[in-house]
Design a protein around this motif. Structure first.
Motif, PDB file in Angstrom:
ATOM      1  N   GLY A  46       0.814  -1.202   0.000  1.00  0.00           N
ATOM      2  CA  GLY A  46       0.000   0.000   0.000  1.00  0.00           C
ATOM      3  C   GLY A  46       0.852   1.257   0.000  1.00  0.00           C
ATOM      4  N   GLY A  47       2.001   1.186   0.547  1.00  0.00           N
ATOM      5  CA  GLY A  47       3.009   2.229   0.563  1.00  0.00           C
ATOM      6  C   GLY A  47       4.340   1.518   0.542  1.00  0.00           C
ATOM      7  N   SER A  48       5.378   2.223   0.313  1.00  0.00           N
ATOM      8  CA  SER A  48       6.694   1.594   0.296  1.00  0.00           C
ATOM      9  C   SER A  48       7.387   1.878   1.610  1.00  0.00           C
ATOM     10  CB  SER A  48       7.527   2.129  -0.870  1.00  0.00           C
ATOM     11  OG  SER A  48       6.952   1.743  -2.076  1.00  0.00           O
ATOM     12  N   TYR A  49       7.847   0.833   2.269  1.00  0.00           N
ATOM     13  CA  TYR A  49       8.506   0.969   3.552  1.00  0.00           C
ATOM     14  C   TYR A  49       9.950   0.500   3.427  1.00  0.00           C
ATOM     15  CZ  TYR A  49       3.708   1.302   5.143  1.00  0.00           C
ATOM     16  OH  TYR A  49       2.408   1.666   5.307  1.00  0.00           O
ATOM     17  N   PRO A  50      10.894   1.442   3.268  1.00  0.00           N
ATOM     18  CA  PRO A  50      12.293   1.048   3.183  1.00  0.00           C
ATOM     19  C   PRO A  50      12.821   0.646   4.554  1.00  0.00           C
ATOM     20  CG  PRO A  50      12.109   3.425   3.071  1.00  0.00           C
ATOM     21  CD  PRO A  50      10.715   2.878   3.103  1.00  0.00           C
ATOM     22  N   GLY A  51      13.831  -0.179   4.531  1.00  0.00           N
ATOM     23  CA  GLY A  51      14.436  -0.613   5.775  1.00  0.00           C
ATOM     24  C   GLY A  51      15.862  -1.070   5.551  1.00  0.00           C
ATOM     25  N   ILE A  52      16.448  -1.564   6.613  1.00  0.00           N
ATOM     26  CA  ILE A  52      17.800  -2.102   6.530  1.00  0.00           C
ATOM     27  C   ILE A  52      17.732  -3.571   6.922  1.00  0.00           C
ATOM     28  CG2 ILE A  52      18.380  -1.410   8.892  1.00  0.00           C
ATOM     29  CD1 ILE A  52      21.246  -0.879   7.756  1.00  0.00           C
ATOM     30  N   GLY A  53      18.515  -4.377   6.231  1.00  0.00           N
ATOM     31  CA  GLY A  53      18.446  -5.798   6.487  1.00  0.00           C
ATOM     32  C   GLY A  53      19.789  -6.476   6.355  1.00  0.00           C
ATOM     33  N   GLY A  54      19.766  -7.756   6.600  1.00  0.00           N
ATOM     34  CA  GLY A  54      20.961  -8.568   6.489  1.00  0.00           C
ATOM     35  C   GLY A  54      20.606  -9.990   6.117  1.00  0.00           C
ATOM     36  N   SER A  55      21.602 -10.718   5.663  1.00  0.00           N
ATOM     37  CA  SER A  55      21.369 -12.108   5.286  1.00  0.00           C
ATOM     38  C   SER A  55      22.627 -12.929   5.508  1.00  0.00           C
ATOM     39  CB  SER A  55      20.950 -12.206   3.819  1.00  0.00           C
ATOM     40  OG  SER A  55      22.039 -11.903   2.972  1.00  0.00           O
ATOM     41  N   VAL A  56      22.442 -14.208   5.666  1.00  0.00           N
ATOM     42  CA  VAL A  56      23.531 -15.178   5.629  1.00  0.00           C
ATOM     43  C   VAL A  56      23.139 -16.210   4.581  1.00  0.00           C
ATOM     44  CG1 VAL A  56      24.334 -14.831   7.993  1.00  0.00           C
ATOM     45  CG2 VAL A  56      22.583 -16.531   7.545  1.00  0.00           C
ATOM     46  N   HIS A  57      24.141 -16.729   3.884  1.00  0.00           N
ATOM     47  CA  HIS A  57      23.842 -17.683   2.826  1.00  0.00           C
ATOM     48  C   HIS A  57      24.895 -18.783   2.767  1.00  0.00           C
ATOM     49  CE1 HIS A  57      26.658 -14.988   0.756  1.00  0.00           C
ATOM     50  NE2 HIS A  57      26.987 -16.064   0.044  1.00  0.00           N
ATOM     51  N   LEU A  58      24.467 -19.916   2.225  1.00  0.00           N
ATOM     52  CA  LEU A  58      25.338 -21.054   1.975  1.00  0.00           C
ATOM     53  C   LEU A  58      25.016 -21.537   0.575  1.00  0.00           C
ATOM     54  CD1 LEU A  58      27.440 -22.990   3.206  1.00  0.00           C
ATOM     55  CD2 LEU A  58      25.526 -24.453   3.869  1.00  0.00           C
ATOM     56  N   ASN A  73      17.326 -14.474   5.980  1.00  0.00           N
ATOM     57  CA  ASN A  73      17.432 -13.015   5.969  1.00  0.00           C
ATOM     58  C   ASN A  73      16.454 -12.374   6.934  1.00  0.00           C
ATOM     59  OD1 ASN A  73      15.012 -13.147   4.524  1.00  0.00           O
ATOM     60  ND2 ASN A  73      16.065 -13.075   2.575  1.00  0.00           N
ATOM     61  N   THR A  74      16.775 -11.139   7.284  1.00  0.00           N
ATOM     62  CA  THR A  74      15.927 -10.352   8.165  1.00  0.00           C
ATOM     63  C   THR A  74      16.037  -8.888   7.756  1.00  0.00           C
ATOM     64  OG1 THR A  74      15.419  -9.795  10.466  1.00  0.00           O
ATOM     65  CG2 THR A  74      17.738 -10.051   9.903  1.00  0.00           C
ATOM     66  N   ALA A  75      14.993  -8.146   8.029  1.00  0.00           N
ATOM     67  CA  ALA A  75      15.015  -6.708   7.748  1.00  0.00           C
ATOM     68  C   ALA A  75      14.038  -6.008   8.682  1.00  0.00           C
ATOM     69  CB  ALA A  75      14.640  -6.435   6.298  1.00  0.00           C
ATOM     70  N   SER A  76      14.413  -4.815   9.093  1.00  0.00           N
ATOM     71  CA  SER A  76      13.560  -3.987   9.931  1.00  0.00           C
ATOM     72  C   SER A  76      13.040  -2.829   9.083  1.00  0.00           C
ATOM     73  CB  SER A  76      14.365  -3.458  11.118  1.00  0.00           C
ATOM     74  OG  SER A  76      13.567  -2.580  11.874  1.00  0.00           O
TER      75      SER A  76
END
Length: 183
Positions: A46-58, A73-76
């Motif tokens: 409905g609106g754009s909510y920017p945030g900061i996130g991180g991830s780990v990968h294999l 991954n996670t983002a706030s």
């Protein structure tokens, strides 16, 4: 004895052949990658909510062209009072015969939209909205050595509508670093 006039010509031809010979292409199967990224995340809701996130990968090299991927991954997203958690797995096509390694793939996984604002009580939205998602990861890595690479990783995720409310799609763009081993 008179020196042959063909000797300098032969030496020049051999030097030219050595310069123009193709270098060895390094495409690896059975290679492992483990890494982490941090960056930008965007919810479409409905609106754009920017945030900061991180991830780990294999990642594991199935062949020299295809990799198996697993990512957490996670983002706030403070503007939407949301936090996204995700776990996905899939495969990617990799052009790994260069020092610059582009890739694109397909992943599927589970996502949870967690409300950070008041939730769960009567008249309030649910605190968690678990969803299934299908995503397209893409990126470009630069391999410094056989043991270390850095790059840019993006992923667009389409979230399947669920019982709870939440975003319909999700985009991340992370700078990442990874360790490589096994050949």
């Amino acid at each position: 004895m008179r020196p042959s006039s063909a000797a300098p010509l032969t030496a020049a031809a051999l030097a030219l052949a050595a310069l123009l010979a193709p270098s060895q292409a390094d495409a690896f199967e059975r290679q492992w990658h483990a890494g982490a990224g941090i960056g930008y995340a965007l919810l479409a809701d409905g609106g754009s909510y920017p945030g900061i996130g991180g991830s780990v990968h294999l990642t594991y090299g199935l062949t020299d062209a295809f990799n198996a991927l697993v990512e957490l991954n996670t983002a706030s997203h403070p503007g939407g009072d949301l936090m996204m958690l995700g776990a996905s797995a899939g495969a990617a096509y990799v052009l790994d015969i260069l020092q610059w390694v582009p890739y694109v793939g397909l992943m599927a996984g589970a996502y949870d939209s967690v409300r950070l604002a008041p939730c769960g009580s009567h008249g309030q939205p649910d605190c968690h909205s678990g969803r299934f998602g299908v995503s397209v990861p893409f990126g470009l890595d630069y391999t410094f050595s056989r043991q270390f690479a850095v790059g840019f990783a993006g992923k667009y995720t389409l979230l399947v509508p669920g019982a709870g409310d939440g975003p319909g799609s999700y985009f991340t763009a992370f700078a990442r670093a990874e360790f490589l081993w096994g050949y």
